[in-house]
Enzyme design. Sequence first.
Site, mmCIF file in Angstrom:
data_model
loop_
_atom_site.group_PDB
_atom_site.id
_atom_site.type_symbol
_atom_site.label_atom_id
_atom_site.label_comp_id
_atom_site.label_asym_id
_atom_site.label_seq_id
_atom_site.Cartn_x
_atom_site.Cartn_y
_atom_site.Cartn_z
ATOM 1 N N HIS A 48 77.549 46.359 16.847
ATOM 2 C CA HIS A 48 78.693 46.477 17.753
ATOM 3 C C HIS A 48 79.039 45.113 18.356
ATOM 4 C CE1 HIS A 48 75.121 46.846 20.288
ATOM 5 N NE2 HIS A 48 75.846 46.337 21.269
ATOM 6 N N THR A 51 82.440 39.930 18.335
ATOM 7 C CA THR A 51 82.394 38.721 17.512
ATOM 8 C C THR A 51 80.992 38.393 17.015
ATOM 9 O OG1 THR A 51 82.155 37.382 19.524
ATOM 10 C CG2 THR A 51 84.394 37.608 18.609
ATOM 11 N N ARG A 52 80.957 37.695 15.878
ATOM 12 C CA ARG A 52 79.768 37.074 15.316
ATOM 13 C C ARG A 52 80.186 35.706 14.763
ATOM 14 N NH1 ARG A 52 78.382 41.331 17.098
ATOM 15 N NH2 ARG A 52 76.756 42.758 16.372
ATOM 16 N N LYS A 270 80.809 33.009 25.053
ATOM 17 C CA LYS A 270 79.599 33.736 24.668
ATOM 18 C C LYS A 270 78.533 32.728 24.245
ATOM 19 C CE LYS A 270 78.268 37.283 21.226
ATOM 20 N NZ LYS A 270 78.859 38.174 20.181
ATOM 21 N N HIS A 274 68.493 32.965 20.713
ATOM 22 C CA HIS A 274 68.303 33.660 19.444
ATOM 23 C C HIS A 274 66.948 34.383 19.375
ATOM 24 C CE1 HIS A 274 69.196 34.651 15.345
ATOM 25 N NE2 HIS A 274 68.190 33.950 14.847
ATOM 26 N N CYS A 317 72.117 44.059 22.836
ATOM 27 C CA CYS A 317 72.126 44.236 21.391
ATOM 28 C C CYS A 317 70.663 44.274 20.952
ATOM 29 C CB CYS A 317 72.880 43.088 20.718
ATOM 30 S SG CYS A 317 73.183 43.320 18.951
ATOM 31 N N LYS A 350 77.098 38.598 8.952
ATOM 32 C CA LYS A 350 78.034 37.854 8.104
ATOM 33 C C LYS A 350 77.813 38.121 6.619
ATOM 34 C CE LYS A 350 76.006 34.060 9.775
ATOM 35 N NZ LYS A 350 74.624 34.552 10.037
#
Length: 388
Positions: A48, A51-52, A270, A274, A317, A350
């Site tokens: 969800h 953006t990525r 954003k 990581h 997430c 991606k």
Amino acid sequence: MSTEGDYDCIVIGAGVQGSFTAYQLAKKKQRTLLLEQFVLPHTRGSSHGQTRIIRKAYDQDYYTVMMEECYRMWAQLEEEASVKLVRQTGLLVMGPENSSQYQAVKNTLQKNRVPMVILPPEEFSKHIPNVNLSEGDGALVDTTAGVLFADRALRAVQGQFLKLGGIIKDGQKVSDIKPGALVTVTASGGVYRAKNLVLTAGSWTNGMLSYIGLQLPLKVLKINVCYWKEKVPGSYNVQQRFPAFLQVECPEGKHHIYGLPSNEYPGLMKVCYHTGSETHPDMRDRQSDRSDIDILKRYLSRCFPGLDPEPAVVESCMYTVTPDEDFVLDRHPVHNNIVIGAGFSGHGFKFGPLIGKLLCELSLGEVPSYDLSPFRIRRFPEHLRPSL
């Protein structure tokens, strides 16, 4: 519960990987059922959000090679669905000039002839305003990179799957899987059978695998997705051609920091760490660790002076991470008609179109389009022992 008619293939999990797998199977004229435990759309998993980052900048050559086809496949979906899914912004990569990771990214881009620009430190601020390059860091821009509109992409591929005659059943929590010549899946809404099964259950993968005698070394992490307010509106805006960025090996933390230009929330950029804290996928919101946010606050105060160093919005997430952060794309070691796609480790979105193609090929017994040896289950030999 009713027993539904038989299918050629059942795909469990309607995130980006499962949705593209179902779409590819439907293109091959397979009668395909896509099962999802939550009512769609939802924000419980890993696919969800708006953006990525999409990029070819990787330190592993095989990912850069695979991304070449991914770009073409995203463009094909844009054309089929008549929707814009990718915005080219470039990706700024920063890291210690002499570090192995930064040099590996640079070398991989050069080897694969990916268009890029190297920014000398003395010219950096002229090209990238409002960012302080760390002393000793190098900087380059993968000019092919950009922003992928995630929610829009998920709707688009699911829409194309339905147009091809595919069937989506959401609100279907799976409670059992029985292997066999016909795999039987018991879910809250019925019992379903198919010649082939593809598992793309994200953070719930090991729960599904427990029904078929397998566990993988998957760690589920809760990620705090943070948005930071621009002190001067527009400073880091996509309209001002500000790029996405990736910072490797910085003093504040051991993991990458990445960011996307302000776009989805006006005036908010954003920027995320990581990694995150381990959680159970059903207990995600009980995990309240914010140590990653403290790392980001220190980094942004030092390197992004135009952002307010307190997050304005924090969303959630999940990553499902393998020990080597490579994917799992393979058949079950015993049940050849069960295929597993898992462990996308926070960088798999991606690759969605190509992963769907590869899992489809595995399910149909075709020779995969790429060498899948980095993604085989057998690289975890200690996890092949359960009752197989």
